[in-house]
Design a protein around this motif. Structure first.
Motif, PDB file in Angstrom:
ATOM      1  N   THR A 231       0.785  -1.240   0.000  1.00 21.23           N
ATOM      2  CA  THR A 231       0.000   0.000   0.000  1.00 21.23           C
ATOM      3  C   THR A 231       0.810   1.279   0.000  1.00 21.23           C
ATOM      4  O   THR A 231       0.266   2.349  -0.334  1.00 21.23           O
ATOM      5  CB  THR A 231      -0.920   0.015   1.242  1.00 21.23           C
ATOM      6  OG1 THR A 231      -0.117  -0.031   2.428  1.00 21.23           O
ATOM      7  CG2 THR A 231      -1.882  -1.164   1.226  1.00 21.23           C
ATOM      8  N   VAL A 232       2.066   1.240   0.371  1.00 19.01           N
ATOM      9  CA  VAL A 232       2.874   2.467   0.405  1.00 19.01           C
ATOM     10  C   VAL A 232       3.540   2.658  -0.953  1.00 19.01           C
ATOM     11  O   VAL A 232       4.307   1.801  -1.404  1.00 19.01           O
ATOM     12  CB  VAL A 232       3.944   2.414   1.520  1.00 19.01           C
ATOM     13  CG1 VAL A 232       4.750   3.711   1.526  1.00 19.01           C
ATOM     14  CG2 VAL A 232       3.310   2.163   2.871  1.00 19.01           C
ATOM     15  N   PRO A 233       3.272   3.761  -1.665  1.00 14.56           N
ATOM     16  CA  PRO A 233       3.870   3.997  -2.981  1.00 14.56           C
ATOM     17  C   PRO A 233       5.396   3.996  -2.919  1.00 14.56           C
ATOM     18  O   PRO A 233       6.004   4.378  -1.909  1.00 14.56           O
ATOM     19  CB  PRO A 233       3.335   5.379  -3.369  1.00 14.56           C
ATOM     20  CG  PRO A 233       2.072   5.525  -2.582  1.00 14.56           C
ATOM     21  CD  PRO A 233       2.339   4.832  -1.279  1.00 14.56           C
ATOM     22  N   MET A 234       6.026   3.577  -3.999  1.00 15.28           N
ATOM     23  CA  MET A 234       7.480   3.445  -4.037  1.00 15.28           C
ATOM     24  C   MET A 234       8.191   4.756  -3.724  1.00 15.28           C
ATOM     25  O   MET A 234       9.244   4.761  -3.073  1.00 15.28           O
ATOM     26  CB  MET A 234       7.921   2.933  -5.411  1.00 15.28           C
ATOM     27  CG  MET A 234       7.487   1.515  -5.726  1.00 15.28           C
ATOM     28  SD  MET A 234       8.094   0.258  -4.557  1.00 15.28           S
ATOM     29  CE  MET A 234       9.855   0.377  -4.790  1.00 15.28           C
ATOM     30  N   ASP A 235       7.634   5.875  -4.185  1.00 11.25           N
ATOM     31  CA  ASP A 235       8.324   7.142  -3.983  1.00 11.25           C
ATOM     32  C   ASP A 235       7.977   7.808  -2.650  1.00 11.25           C
ATOM     33  O   ASP A 235       8.390   8.936  -2.386  1.00 11.25           O
ATOM     34  CB  ASP A 235       8.031   8.105  -5.137  1.00 11.25           C
ATOM     35  CG  ASP A 235       6.552   8.417  -5.270  1.00 11.25           C
ATOM     36  OD1 ASP A 235       5.731   7.769  -4.576  1.00 11.25           O
ATOM     37  OD2 ASP A 235       6.203   9.314  -6.079  1.00 11.25           O
ATOM     38  N   MET A 236       7.250   7.101  -1.791  1.00 12.48           N
ATOM     39  CA  MET A 236       6.890   7.650  -0.486  1.00 12.48           C
ATOM     40  C   MET A 236       7.434   6.785   0.656  1.00 12.48           C
ATOM     41  O   MET A 236       7.048   6.960   1.808  1.00 12.48           O
ATOM     42  CB  MET A 236       5.357   7.784  -0.372  1.00 12.48           C
ATOM     43  CG  MET A 236       4.758   8.755  -1.386  1.00 12.48           C
ATOM     44  SD  MET A 236       2.957   8.853  -1.298  1.00 12.48           S
ATOM     45  CE  MET A 236       2.754   9.636   0.309  1.00 12.48           C
ATOM     46  N   ARG A 237       8.325   5.903   0.340  1.00 13.63           N
ATOM     47  CA  ARG A 237       8.836   4.959   1.348  1.00 13.63           C
ATOM     48  C   ARG A 237      10.065   5.506   2.067  1.00 13.63           C
ATOM     49  O   ARG A 237      10.851   6.260   1.494  1.00 13.63           O
ATOM     50  CB  ARG A 237       9.177   3.620   0.699  1.00 13.63           C
ATOM     51  CG  ARG A 237       7.966   2.955   0.085  1.00 13.63           C
ATOM     52  CD  ARG A 237       8.299   1.577  -0.469  1.00 13.63           C
ATOM     53  NE  ARG A 237       7.093   0.933  -0.976  1.00 13.63           N
ATOM     54  CZ  ARG A 237       6.991  -0.362  -1.266  1.00 13.63           C
ATOM     55  NH1 ARG A 237       8.059  -1.148  -1.093  1.00 13.63           N
ATOM     56  NH2 ARG A 237       5.863  -0.869  -1.706  1.00 13.63           N
ATOM     57  N   ASP A 239      12.550   3.266   3.461  1.00 14.35           N
ATOM     58  CA  ASP A 239      12.950   1.858   3.551  1.00 14.35           C
ATOM     59  C   ASP A 239      14.362   1.745   4.136  1.00 14.35           C
ATOM     60  O   ASP A 239      15.351   2.057   3.466  1.00 14.35           O
ATOM     61  CB  ASP A 239      12.892   1.227   2.163  1.00 14.35           C
ATOM     62  CG  ASP A 239      13.076  -0.278   2.171  1.00 14.35           C
ATOM     63  OD1 ASP A 239      13.765  -0.788   3.072  1.00 14.35           O
ATOM     64  OD2 ASP A 239      12.539  -0.938   1.264  1.00 14.35           O
TER      65      ASP A 239
END
Length: 417
Positions: A231-237, A239
């Motif tokens: 659910t978390v967009p790639m550009d908002m992580r 990590d």
């Protein structure tokens, strides 16, 4: 040379006998203070006693055997290495140097009345630092540099170093008294497998060690935000593992860019609360830097610290940089090395000079005594692995070179006394 081959065969038999003493049945594991370690220590002590040495086990568990000179005020020349191992180790890392030293003193014992100084063989108890995440416990006690602040440190089972010493029959209050005073050291010699491929590739049995690389070890923790992988967009992580992975590759690239002067390694990588469907919120890794050049080592440490901070900032993470160990580079003694180089040449071998990237007990000992080291060829440079092997012809060559070195040292001291 036939005599040295026979002696090498006996030395190999002892190495295999000691290797049979292990914490597990599948490999060689003999870590500091364990029942297997104590059985190994007892065997080495029995061999020392059979050779006519005056033996004792000190409070840190070093097995020590002395060949005494009757002259008052005589200094002591020490031959040493360690008998502890890493987990799932090879047979030769450490024990080769101890048992080679034992062979040398067995044969020098016949000339005891002619000795101008004492000899002491030291089988150090903890060089690898596996159990308490320390290094050189045994040799630091012998050198008088043991840090008393380590005594409360605990192992994975919660047993403190002080408790382990007591269980072994030692007395933590006597560690300072177990040091050989600095003014009594004449010198130090250590033979060790190379743990690298140079001698193997060049088919040369021995080498002269000119220096031992300094080390800087760090633990890093990257912290981000754990989240759902779906659910978390790639550009908002945020990590943490991705940041840690980028640092791992940065370390590799830095090592490649500076390979002529240093090595850089990440050997551990862990995630907290890891799962296949969770974005990593916390990841930790290690950093191991080694160089024989102190200035380059310090510069590498600072640069990789800067890169870790930059990676964290760019990815919206925080990073904790936790220094673990720092050891300065050590240069072997020029005069001792001159004698050892002469012995190598007289035995008919090329004088190959190598810097040791691995640490050795010679590091703390060099603070109190002129130290020299001999590398012995090992199979493909493999070490800390059950495949570790040193072959009989190379051990025979090392025995001849070592004996020539000691006889030169004896002659030098007799002439100067």
């Amino acid at each position: 040379m036939q005599e040295y081959h026979a002696r090498a065969a006996r030395l190999l038999q002892r190495i295999h006998e000691l290797a049979a003493i292990s914490e597990d049945a599948d490999g060689v594991t003999r870590t500091f203070g364990t029942p297997a370690f104590l059985r190994g220590s007892a065997l080495v002590r029995a061999w020392m006693e059979a050779a006519g040495l005056q033996t004792r086990i000190d409070s840190i568990g070093n097995v020590r055997g002395r060949l005494l000179n009757p002259r008052p005020g005589a200094k002591t020349f020490v031959i040493g290495s360690h008998i502890d191992t890493v987990v799932n180790a090879g047979r030769f890392d450490g024990p080769l140097g101890v048992l080679l030293g034992l062979d040398l003193l067995e044969h020098l014992g016949e000339k005891q009345a002619e000795l101008p100084f004492h000899f002491e063989l030291m089988a150090f108890s903890d060089e690898e630092g596996v159990r308490f995440h320390t290094t050189y416990l045994g040799s630091k006690v012998a050198a008088g540099s043991f840090d008393q602040a380590l005594l409360p440190r605990t192992d994975a089972a919660g047993i403190s170093l002080a408790e382990a010493i007591a269980t072994m029959g030692g007395d933590a209050g006597q560690l300072a008294a177990d040091a050989l005073p600095a003014d009594q050291w004449l010198g130090y010699f250590e033979a060790h497998i190379e743990q690298g491929p140079v001698l193997w590739e060049r088919n040369i049995p021995v080498a002269l060690v000119t220096a031992i690389a300094g080390q800087r070890r760090v633990g890093l923790t990257f912290t981000g935000m754990a989240g759902h992988a779906g659910t978390v967009p790639m550009d908002m992580r945020q990590d943490a593992l991705a940041g840690c992975a980028e640092f791992v590759l940065a370390v590799e690239q830095f090592g490649l860019d500076h390979k002529a002067h240093l090595v850089a390694t990440v050997g551990k990588l862990d995630m907290r609360h890891s799962a296949s469907n969770v974005i990593s919120g916390e990841a930790t890794c290690s950093l191991d830097l080694r160089s024989a050049d102190a200035a380059r080592l310090a510069a590498a440490y600072d640069e990789l610290h800067r890169q870790a901070e930059a990676i964290a900032q760019r990815r919206g993470l925080t990073v904790a940089w936790n220094p673990i160990q720092q050891t300065a580079p050590v240069a072997c003694d020029a005069e001792m090395n001159k004698l050892l180089a002469q012995a190598i040449a007289e035995a008919g071998h090329p004088v190959v000079e190598l810097v040791s990237g691995a640490g050795h007990d010679a590091v703390p000992i060099s603070a109190v005594a002129p130290a020299t080291m001999l590398f012995v060829r090992c199979y493909k440079g493999i070490s800390h692995n059950p495949l570790e092997n040193a072959e009989q012809p190379d051990i025979a060559a090392a025995l001849e070179v070592s004996e020539r070195f000691l006889l030169q040292l004896l002659t030098k001291e007799k002439l100067s006394s």
